[in-house]
Scaffold this motif. Structure first.
Motif, PDB file in Angstrom:
ATOM      1  N   LEU A   1       0.826  -1.209   0.000  1.00 55.92           N
ATOM      2  CA  LEU A   1       0.000   0.000   0.000  1.00 55.92           C
ATOM      3  C   LEU A   1       0.860   1.260   0.000  1.00 55.92           C
ATOM      4  CD1 LEU A   1      -2.826  -0.939   2.546  1.00 55.92           C
ATOM      5  CD2 LEU A   1      -3.028  -0.730   0.065  1.00 55.92           C
ATOM      6  N   ILE A   2       1.979   1.228   0.710  1.00 57.57           N
ATOM      7  CA  ILE A   2       2.864   2.399   0.751  1.00 57.57           C
ATOM      8  C   ILE A   2       3.441   2.677  -0.638  1.00 57.57           C
ATOM      9  CG2 ILE A   2       5.038   3.285   1.681  1.00 57.57           C
ATOM     10  CD1 ILE A   2       4.347   1.711   4.274  1.00 57.57           C
ATOM     11  N   GLY A   3       3.797   1.620  -1.372  1.00 50.46           N
ATOM     12  CA  GLY A   3       4.273   1.803  -2.740  1.00 50.46           C
ATOM     13  C   GLY A   3       3.213   2.443  -3.623  1.00 50.46           C
ATOM     14  N   GLN A   4       1.965   2.000  -3.474  1.00 45.70           N
ATOM     15  CA  GLN A   4       0.865   2.596  -4.234  1.00 45.70           C
ATOM     16  C   GLN A   4       0.636   4.046  -3.814  1.00 45.70           C
ATOM     17  OE1 GLN A   4      -2.423  -0.011  -3.417  1.00 45.70           O
ATOM     18  NE2 GLN A   4      -1.534  -1.749  -4.526  1.00 45.70           N
ATOM     19  N   LEU A   5       0.850   4.324  -2.539  1.00 47.03           N
ATOM     20  CA  LEU A   5       0.653   5.678  -2.022  1.00 47.03           C
ATOM     21  C   LEU A   5       1.628   6.659  -2.668  1.00 47.03           C
ATOM     22  CD1 LEU A   5      -0.921   7.327   0.171  1.00 47.03           C
ATOM     23  CD2 LEU A   5       0.999   6.857   1.698  1.00 47.03           C
ATOM     24  N   ARG A   6       2.850   6.234  -2.880  1.00 46.91           N
ATOM     25  CA  ARG A   6       3.846   7.111  -3.514  1.00 46.91           C
ATOM     26  C   ARG A   6       3.420   7.476  -4.932  1.00 46.91           C
ATOM     27  NH1 ARG A   6       8.138   2.984  -1.239  1.00 46.91           N
ATOM     28  NH2 ARG A   6       8.687   3.979   0.750  1.00 46.91           N
TER      29      ARG A   6
END
Length: 594
Positions: free
Chosen positions: A293-298
């Motif tokens: 999810l953090i990768g998608q957030l970036r």
């Protein structure tokens, strides 16, 4: 196990809790497991027999759950470590210590009223952990736990605050109504209830995932924070750098400085003392999903900044038919700029993960001159070695003549190719400079780099001819040199710029002198170059041209060359002077100012 061994084990178990008020978390969890829709906690003080300010504190916890019958009481409540919840990982009573935790408060007595399936019971636990069980005739709904402890009246406020703090720390997200009332205070019952941040702060950048009973959510915000929960009950909370697995923390890098993480999952379990989340397969799976999810957030962060910078109030059209000279970027409101600044501040932290190429290519900056998004790559191409122009959005400028003049300057630049980046330098400099550094770009306030030009046609034609001939001989072909007066936004004479190439395409004569930085040599080709009559050197050259035309022209040319990014060798100018000296007549006829 001998009674002494049980007592010793019980003491060790109770001592493991971080705070003696953590038992409130356990009782709230038991209430949720019993299906209660609310929990009421209260504190009351009673005078104690004796002298001084000694009192008895009565701390009561009431729930409306299913309660207990005798079988449950004997099997789970009164037997250390016994639990009927062993096979259900969603219940915190998996260790059978929920009720045992009340003894961490060191009560002198604990009274329990509970009922289920037509049975009603009263249990009285003493300080030595012995208890008495009595059947009641009157029906009891749910479970009520009352703790009694002697103390001093002056301790009441501290006890009330500790109760309140414990409930807020562990139970504020629970999906049931929790209230706390201090009967010795005149205030109403306090509702212990909070909601997690779901918007992702300014810009609304957030990524969520819901799977069954698990809800994971990540966003960027300050201060950074991570919360692990099960069914809304906080299991652990702290900074991401301290809460997450060390390997994940290492891979996140600076992201831990501004991450907000919410992980509510039945896969998360705590240790016996509830002091940390167990490192097991369930936790590893939750943290792996958080990393995704953090990768998608970036990616979402960069996308949102780009969409915002490309905002238009004209449905994608450049204008609405209004007077071009009066055009102002009305779409770039103070609210949008505040959101953009916040997004860019987060992008600065995430730069290593997003990547320089993606950051340079994204139209994530606002061009106030044209009302559109612009990328760092486009800035580098259009400015061609010149500093990037920046200005505060007109909607954020302090009203007055200066703001009006700056807005007029932006309007004049609109027909040109020069973008002007929206920035409040005092606030936005850190992230803006970091972004421009990706292409080794400098910035200048638009009013410092560009001057309005008051034309002086027909003046100093001879001097301009000498300078033009010398510069053309140095490769600046297609150049036309003229003198003019430079003025600033307040229409005052500007004396510091020596010269400035014209801004091609501008709605009015404008000179780009750079505000103290080197002027690209390539920018002198195929355009007008104005010599500033307000500059002392130009003024002296004009006066001295009649007596020493070549010397005046050469000195001025050398001064111009000294401010170029690639100045020629002095010998090149000397050779050109020899050629010019041998030719006749003088370019421009040797005229003086008219």
């Amino acid at each position: 196990m001998a009674a002494s061994e049980v007592d010793a084990l019980l003491e060790r178990l109770v001592a493991q809790f971080e705070s003696p008020y953590d038992f409130l978390r356990e009782l709230v969890q038991n209430a949720m497991d019993a299906g209660s829709d609310r929990v009421e906690v209260s504190l009351e003080t009673h005078p104690a027999a004796g002298e001084g300010d000694e009192v008895v504190f009565e701390l009561t916890v009431v729930d409306t759950g299913a309660g207990m019958d005798e079988a449950i009481i004997d099997r789970e409540l009164t037997r250390l470590f016994a639990s009927g919840k062993t096979d259900d990982r969603t219940m915190a009573g998996g260790f059978g210590i929920g009720f045992v935790s009340v003894f961490a408060w060191e009560p002198e007595a604990v009274l329990v009223h509970t009922g289920r399936s037509g049975e009603s019971w009263e249990l009285l636990f003493h300080a030595d952990r012995s208890f008495e069980k009595v059947a009641l005739d009157d029906p009891v709904e749910g479970t009520t736990v009352v703790l009694f402890r002697r103390g001093k009246a002056r301790e009441r406020e501290a006890i009330a605050e500790a109760i309140r703090s414990s409930l807020w720390k562990w139970c504020r997200y629970c999906p049931l109504e929790i209230g706390f009332e201090d009967f010795d205070d005149d205030g109403p019952m306090e509702l212990i209830q909070d909601a997690p941040e779901a918007t992702g702060g300014p810009g609304g950048v957030v990524r969520s995932e819901v799977r069954g009973e698990s809800t994971l959510r990540v966003s960027f915000g300050v201060p950074a924070n991570a919360v692990f929960l099960r069914r809304g009950l906080v299991l652990a909370e702290g900074s991401p750098a301290k809460l997450l697995d060390p390997e994940i923390v290492s891979s996140l890098g600076r992201s831990t400085e501004h991450l907000k993480i919410w992980a509510d999952s039945p896969q998360l379990r705590t240790t016996l003392a509830r002091d940390k989340v167990v490192d097991d397969v369930g936790r590893a799976e939750v943290e792996a999903r958080l990393s995704t999810l953090i990768g998608q957030l970036r990616t979402e962060l960069l996308t949102r900044a780009t969409l915002l910078a490309e905002t238009s109030i004209h449905g994608g059209e450049d204008g609405d038919g209004a007077d071009e000279e009066a055009w102002i970027d009305e779409a770039w409101t103070p609210e949008r700029h505040a959101i953009a600044s916040s997004l860019h501040a987060h992008m600065q932290v995430e730069a290593e993960h997003i990547g320089a190429r993606a950051l340079r290519a994204a139209n994530c900056l606002r061009d106030l001159a044209h009302g559109e998004g612009v990328s760092v790559d486009a800035l580098a191409e259009r400015m061609a070695g010149r500093p990037v122009l920046v200005a505060p959005p007109p909607s954020l400028a302090t009203p007055g003549p200066l703001a009006d003049a700056r807005a007029e300057l932006l309007s004049k630049l609109r027909p040109s190719k020069f973008p002007v980046v929206a920035a409040l330098v005092q606030d936005d400099a850190p992230w803006l400079d970091a972004l421009l550094d990706l292409a080794e770009l400098e910035r200048r306030a638009v009013e410092r780099a560009i001057s309005s030009v008051q034309l002086r046609p027909g003046e100093a034609v001879g001097l301009c001819g000498v300078v033009q001939t010398l510069l053309e001989g140095l490769g600046c072909d297609g150049l036309r040199v003229e003198v003019a007066s430079f003025v600033d936004l307040a229409a005052r004479p500007e004396r510091s710029p020596l010269f400035g190439p014209e801004v091609v395409g501008a709605a009015a004569p404008l000179a780009f002198h750079g505000g103290g930085v080197s002027v690209p040599r390539a920018s002198l080709r195929r355009r007008r170059l104005w010599l500033n009559l307000n500059h002392a050197l130009v003024e002296a050259a004009v006066r001295g041209f009649a007596e020493r035309p070549l010397l005046s022209g050469a000195c001025l040319t050398l001064a111009v060359c000294g401010q170029l990014d690639r100045p020629p060798e002095p010998g090149e100018v000397a050779r050109l002077l020899d050629v010019l000296d041998a030719s006749a007549p003088m370019p421009g006829g040797g005229g003086t100012p008219g």
